[in-house]
Design an enzyme around this catalytic site. Sequence first.
Site, PDB file in Angstrom:
ATOM      1  CG  ASP A   7      -7.023  21.971  -5.145  1.00 21.59           C
ATOM      2  OD1 ASP A   7      -5.895  22.291  -4.678  1.00 21.59           O
ATOM      3  OD2 ASP A   7      -7.801  21.207  -4.545  1.00 21.59           O
ATOM      4  CB  CYS A  64      -5.372  18.807  -4.574  1.00 22.95           C
ATOM      5  SG  CYS A  64      -5.368  17.029  -4.250  1.00 22.95           S
ATOM      6  CG  HIS A  97       9.846  -0.590 -10.463  1.00 17.23           C
ATOM      7  ND1 HIS A  97       9.919  -1.240  -9.256  1.00 17.23           N
ATOM      8  CD2 HIS A  97      11.116  -0.516 -10.917  1.00 17.23           C
ATOM      9  CE1 HIS A  97      11.175  -1.542  -8.990  1.00 17.23           C
ATOM     10  NE2 HIS A  97      11.923  -1.105  -9.987  1.00 17.23           N
ATOM     11  CG  HIS A 132       9.602  -3.111 -13.958  1.00 16.35           C
ATOM     12  ND1 HIS A 132       9.175  -3.469 -12.702  1.00 16.35           N
ATOM     13  CD2 HIS A 132      10.951  -3.119 -13.907  1.00 16.35           C
ATOM     14  CE1 HIS A 132      10.215  -3.674 -11.920  1.00 16.35           C
ATOM     15  NE2 HIS A 132      11.313  -3.471 -12.638  1.00 16.35           N
TER      16      HIS A 132
END
Length: 147
Positions: A7, A64, A97, A132
């Site tokens: 943004d 942002c 992970h 994981h």
Amino acid sequence: MIYVACDHGGLELKKAIIDKLTSDGVKVCDLGTNSTDSVDYPDFGIAVAEKVAENPSDKGIVICKTGVGMSIAANKVKGVRCALCTSKAMGHLCREHNNANVLALGASNTDIATALEIVGEFISTEFAGGRHANRVNKITSYEEKHG
């Protein structure tokens, strides 16, 4: 391909990231914004997330001021695991992970040098799988049932 968007609050950091990735030979697609005029971050976070969801071998980076809004927006897209990272270790572990496929950065809380380190870890680290994968699969399963 790395899809990148920001943004108005993340423009300077986005430019630095794109410059670095491009100079390293990484293929980048800039999805905006390209000015400091006020815009709505969800439009850009969702645009990146949709591209990544359509192309599972690709990754995304959203920026942002804090990274929070972009991470929330990106995570609304099915198949996206967006991680807000503030350190090189987080950039590594979110891939290893959590198999994150979109990275969120905050331009007001992460300096350019640190952000570039995080990006480097994010794009170079592979998912470890194993235990994981079982955890990520639980998230995906929930998303399939309720998303």
